[in-house]
Design an enzyme around this catalytic site. Structure first.
Site, PDB file in Angstrom:
ATOM      1  N   ASP A   1      32.491 -70.740 -35.055  1.00 30.01           N
ATOM      2  CA  ASP A   1      31.552 -69.952 -35.869  1.00 30.01           C
ATOM      3  C   ASP A   1      30.330 -69.645 -35.013  1.00 30.01           C
ATOM      4  O   ASP A   1      30.039 -70.352 -34.046  1.00 30.01           O
ATOM      5  CB  ASP A   1      31.120 -70.713 -37.127  1.00 30.01           C
ATOM      6  CG  ASP A   1      30.187 -69.876 -38.015  1.00 30.01           C
ATOM      7  OD1 ASP A   1      30.385 -68.644 -38.104  1.00 30.01           O
ATOM      8  OD2 ASP A   1      29.248 -70.429 -38.608  1.00 30.01           O
ATOM      9  N   SER A   2      29.618 -68.589 -35.383  1.00 26.79           N
ATOM     10  CA  SER A   2      28.381 -68.268 -34.683  1.00 26.79           C
ATOM     11  C   SER A   2      27.390 -69.434 -34.813  1.00 26.79           C
ATOM     12  O   SER A   2      26.557 -69.632 -33.950  1.00 26.79           O
ATOM     13  CB  SER A   2      27.768 -67.011 -35.277  1.00 26.79           C
ATOM     14  OG  SER A   2      27.528 -67.213 -36.657  1.00 26.79           O
TER      15      SER A   2
ATOM     16  N   CYS B   1      30.861 -64.875 -46.304  1.00 27.56           N
ATOM     17  CA  CYS B   1      30.125 -65.470 -45.180  1.00 27.56           C
ATOM     18  C   CYS B   1      30.200 -66.979 -45.355  1.00 27.56           C
ATOM     19  O   CYS B   1      29.972 -67.490 -46.459  1.00 27.56           O
ATOM     20  CB  CYS B   1      28.668 -65.008 -45.192  1.00 27.56           C
ATOM     21  SG  CYS B   1      27.672 -65.826 -43.929  1.00 27.56           S
ATOM     22  N   THR B   2      30.515 -67.665 -44.266  1.00 28.21           N
ATOM     23  CA  THR B   2      30.738 -69.109 -44.377  1.00 28.21           C
ATOM     24  C   THR B   2      29.445 -69.899 -44.600  1.00 28.21           C
ATOM     25  O   THR B   2      29.497 -71.096 -44.855  1.00 28.21           O
ATOM     26  CB  THR B   2      31.474 -69.627 -43.125  1.00 28.21           C
ATOM     27  OG1 THR B   2      30.763 -69.195 -41.951  1.00 28.21           O
ATOM     28  CG2 THR B   2      32.886 -69.105 -43.084  1.00 28.21           C
ATOM     29  N   HIS B   3      28.314 -69.232 -44.508  1.00 29.35           N
ATOM     30  CA  HIS B   3      27.047 -69.911 -44.830  1.00 29.35           C
ATOM     31  C   HIS B   3      26.790 -69.966 -46.338  1.00 29.35           C
ATOM     32  O   HIS B   3      25.986 -70.765 -46.797  1.00 29.35           O
ATOM     33  CB  HIS B   3      25.862 -69.157 -44.210  1.00 29.35           C
ATOM     34  CG  HIS B   3      25.687 -69.416 -42.752  1.00 29.35           C
ATOM     35  ND1 HIS B   3      26.598 -69.005 -41.814  1.00 29.35           N
ATOM     36  CD2 HIS B   3      24.694 -70.046 -42.068  1.00 29.35           C
ATOM     37  CE1 HIS B   3      26.164 -69.364 -40.612  1.00 29.35           C
ATOM     38  NE2 HIS B   3      25.019 -69.989 -40.744  1.00 29.35           N
TER      39      HIS B   3
ATOM     40  N   TYR C   1      24.935 -63.763 -35.745  1.00 26.58           N
ATOM     41  CA  TYR C   1      25.668 -62.603 -35.229  1.00 26.58           C
ATOM     42  C   TYR C   1      25.547 -61.409 -36.175  1.00 26.58           C
ATOM     43  O   TYR C   1      25.888 -60.291 -35.808  1.00 26.58           O
ATOM     44  CB  TYR C   1      27.162 -62.930 -35.119  1.00 26.58           C
ATOM     45  CG  TYR C   1      27.606 -63.756 -33.928  1.00 26.58           C
ATOM     46  CD1 TYR C   1      26.702 -64.382 -33.073  1.00 26.58           C
ATOM     47  CD2 TYR C   1      28.968 -63.901 -33.660  1.00 26.58           C
ATOM     48  CE1 TYR C   1      27.143 -65.139 -31.999  1.00 26.58           C
ATOM     49  CE2 TYR C   1      29.417 -64.649 -32.582  1.00 26.58           C
ATOM     50  CZ  TYR C   1      28.504 -65.276 -31.758  1.00 26.58           C
ATOM     51  OH  TYR C   1      28.949 -66.018 -30.703  1.00 26.58           O
ATOM     52  N   GLY C   2      25.141 -61.701 -37.420  1.00 33.19           N
ATOM     53  CA  GLY C   2      25.248 -60.720 -38.505  1.00 33.19           C
ATOM     54  C   GLY C   2      24.605 -59.363 -38.245  1.00 33.19           C
ATOM     55  O   GLY C   2      25.065 -58.354 -38.777  1.00 33.19           O
TER      56      GLY C   2
ATOM     57  N   CYS D   1      34.359 -67.549 -39.227  1.00 37.85           N
ATOM     58  CA  CYS D   1      33.164 -66.699 -39.304  1.00 37.85           C
ATOM     59  C   CYS D   1      33.639 -65.310 -39.715  1.00 37.85           C
ATOM     60  O   CYS D   1      34.501 -64.724 -39.040  1.00 37.85           O
ATOM     61  CB  CYS D   1      32.515 -66.664 -37.927  1.00 37.85           C
ATOM     62  SG  CYS D   1      31.128 -65.529 -37.784  1.00 37.85           S
ATOM     63  N   ASN D   2      33.094 -64.809 -40.805  1.00 40.81           N
ATOM     64  CA  ASN D   2      33.517 -63.485 -41.273  1.00 40.81           C
ATOM     65  C   ASN D   2      33.089 -62.393 -40.300  1.00 40.81           C
ATOM     66  O   ASN D   2      33.818 -61.435 -40.070  1.00 40.81           O
ATOM     67  CB  ASN D   2      32.903 -63.191 -42.642  1.00 40.81           C
ATOM     68  CG  ASN D   2      33.522 -64.045 -43.710  1.00 40.81           C
ATOM     69  OD1 ASN D   2      34.504 -63.658 -44.323  1.00 40.81           O
ATOM     70  ND2 ASN D   2      32.989 -65.238 -43.935  1.00 40.81           N
ATOM     71  N   THR D   3      31.880 -62.553 -39.742  1.00 45.25           N
ATOM     72  CA  THR D   3      31.356 -61.512 -38.859  1.00 45.25           C
ATOM     73  C   THR D   3      32.254 -61.390 -37.626  1.00 45.25           C
ATOM     74  O   THR D   3      32.639 -60.280 -37.231  1.00 45.25           O
ATOM     75  CB  THR D   3      29.902 -61.848 -38.457  1.00 45.25           C
ATOM     76  OG1 THR D   3      29.176 -62.192 -39.649  1.00 45.25           O
ATOM     77  CG2 THR D   3      29.231 -60.683 -37.783  1.00 45.25           C
TER      78      THR D   3
ATOM     79  N   GLU E   1      20.147 -71.110 -42.190  1.00 46.41           N
ATOM     80  CA  GLU E   1      20.036 -71.723 -40.850  1.00 46.41           C
ATOM     81  C   GLU E   1      18.712 -72.477 -40.710  1.00 46.41           C
ATOM     82  O   GLU E   1      18.598 -73.392 -39.922  1.00 46.41           O
ATOM     83  CB  GLU E   1      20.136 -70.653 -39.751  1.00 46.41           C
ATOM     84  CG  GLU E   1      21.514 -70.019 -39.616  1.00 46.41           C
ATOM     85  CD  GLU E   1      22.428 -70.711 -38.592  1.00 46.41           C
ATOM     86  OE1 GLU E   1      21.917 -71.159 -37.556  1.00 46.41           O
ATOM     87  OE2 GLU E   1      23.639 -70.801 -38.846  1.00 46.41           O
TER      88      GLU E   1
HETATM   89  N1  DGL Z   1      28.821 -67.533 -40.829  1.00 41.11           N
HETATM   90  C1  DGL Z   1      28.990 -66.214 -40.363  1.00 41.11           C
HETATM   91  C2  DGL Z   1      29.915 -65.434 -41.278  1.00 41.11           C
HETATM   92  O1  DGL Z   1      30.755 -66.000 -41.937  1.00 41.11           O
HETATM   93  C3  DGL Z   1      27.778 -65.357 -40.127  1.00 41.11           C
HETATM   94  C4  DGL Z   1      26.581 -65.925 -39.560  1.00 41.11           C
HETATM   95  C5  DGL Z   1      25.889 -64.997 -38.624  1.00 41.11           C
HETATM   96  O2  DGL Z   1      25.321 -63.982 -39.036  1.00 41.11           O
HETATM   97  O3  DGL Z   1      25.944 -65.340 -37.461  1.00 41.11           O
HETATM   98  O4  DGL Z   1      29.820 -64.224 -41.314  1.00 41.11           O
END
Ligand code: DGL
Length: 276
Positions: free
Chosen positions: A12-13, A194-196, A44-45, A75-77, A160
Site C-alpha cells: 500500500d502507499s 480506499c483502504t484507509h 498517492y491519491g 491500495c485502490n489508487t 494518516e
Molecule cells: N489507501 C490507498 C487506497 O486504497 C490510498 C492512499 C493514498 O492516497 O495514498 O486508495
C-alpha cells in the site's frame, strides 16, 4: 526463470493496506506475509498516473526481490492506476512466473447481490475516482448498475495524521457524503474504495442515509485471495507457511510503528527500505 517460495507481498502507499492485511492474517493464519508501505511518498491519491505506476512498480519489484511470488496491491489508487500496466507489460518481460493482484475486482464482484435499487455509490481518492477504473469493472459485470463517485481528497491525509475522530474529519466526511447522496438519492450500497476508510467508519455510519449498505473491502478481498490460492495450487505452493508477518516502510521506522497502531491493535516492528 527461478520459482522462489516466499511470503505473500502486500503493498500500500501507506497504512491503509494494514486493514486488508489484518483480514488476510485472520483467515489465512498459516501463510507468511511481507507488508510494504511507501509511507515516505504517500499519499498517492493526488499523484499522476505515471508517478503512481512508477512508484508501484518499484515496490512490487522490491517485494519480488525479497522472494515474494505473489503480491497483492492493497491500495485502490495503485490498483486503479498501475495494476494493468504491471500485469500486461512488466510481468511478461521481467517476472513471467510472478503474479500481482489488485483489490478492485474482488470488491466489484460482490456488488450484484448487495444492491436492490441498482444505484451504487463509490468514495475514494481523487486518483481512484478520476481513473475511471471502477465504472469500467462494474459495467463489465453489471451493465445495469448506476455508479456515482465522489472524490474525497482530504480523508487519507486526515487518517494518516491520526485525525479520524476529530471535528475536522466529521466536517469533511459529512460534506463528501452529502455531495454523493445529493448526486444520487437512490444509492443503497456504498463502496469504501480506499483502504484507509475503515478507520472513518463511525463517521461514515453517522452521515449516510439509513439502510445504505457499506461495502468494506477487507472481507471480500480476503475471500477472493482464498479462492485464488485454491484455484492456483502451483502458486499456493510458492507461498510459504510459517505464520509470520514482517513490515517494511520507506518512512522512519519509529513513525511507522507509532502510526500503525491506529490501524492494528497489536504492536508492530518494522524495517526501513529505500525504493527507486
Ligand atoms: N489507501 C490507498 C487506497 O486504497 C490510498 C492512499 C493514498 O492516497 O495514498 O486508495
Amino acid at each position: 526463470m527461478n520459482k522462489p517460495v516466499g511470503p505473500i507481498g502486500v503493498f500500500d502507499s501507506g497504512y491503509g493496506g494494514l486493514t486488508i492485511l489484518e483480514e488476510f492474517r485472520k483467515k489465512l493464519p498459516e501463510y507468511d506475509f511481507l507488508y510494504l508501505g511507501d509511507n515516505a511518498r504517500a499519499p498517492y491519491g493526488n499523484r499522476s498516473f505515471d508517478m503512481v505506476y512508477e512508484f508501484t512498480r518499484q515496490a512490487v519489484f522490491y517485494l519480488f526481490e525479497q522472494g515474494c511470488s505473489l503480491v497483492i496491491l492493497a491500495c485502490n489508487t495503485a490498483s486503479a492506476k498501475a495494476l494493468r500496466n504491471i500485469q500486461q507489460n512488466d510481468l511478461p518481460k521481467t517476472y513471467p512466473e510472478r503474479r500481482v493482484l489488485g483489490i478492485l475486482i474482488p470488491t466489484v464482484e460482490v456488488l450484484g447481490s448487495l444492491t436492490t435499487t441498482r444505484h451504487v455509490g463509490l468514495i475514494g481518492t481523487p486518483g481512484t475516482i478520476q481513473s475511471g477504473s471502477y465504472p469500467i469493472e462494474v459495467h463489465k459485470l453489471f451493465p445495469d448498475i448506476i455508479l456515482t463517485g465522489e472524490a474525497c481528497p482530504l480523508w487519507v491525509p486526515l487518517v494518516e495524521n491520526g485525525e479520524q475522530d476529530s471535528e475536522g474529519a466529521a466536517f469533511f466526511v459529512k460534506k463528501n457524503l452529502n455531495n454523493l447522496f445529493a448526486k444520487d438519492s437512490e444509492i443503497d450500497a456504498l463502496i469504501l474504495g480506499c483502504t484507509h476508510y475503515p478507520l472513518l467508519l463511525p463517521l461514515i455510519r453517522r452521515f449516510i442515509p439509513k439502510g445504505v449498505k457499506i461495502i468494506s473491502q477487507g472481507e471480500y478481498v480476503t475471500e477472493s485471495l482464498i479462492s485464488y490460492l485454491k484455484r492456483h495450487p502451483q502458486m499456493a505452493e510458492r507461498c510459504s507457511r510459517n505464520g509470520s508477518c514482517c513490515y517494511l516502510t520507506t518512512e522512519s521506522v519509529e513513525k511507522f510503528e507509532e502510526s500503525a497502531s491506529f490501524f492494528v491493535k497489536h504492536k508492530i516492528k518494522a524495517n526501513h527500505v529505500r525504493l527507486g
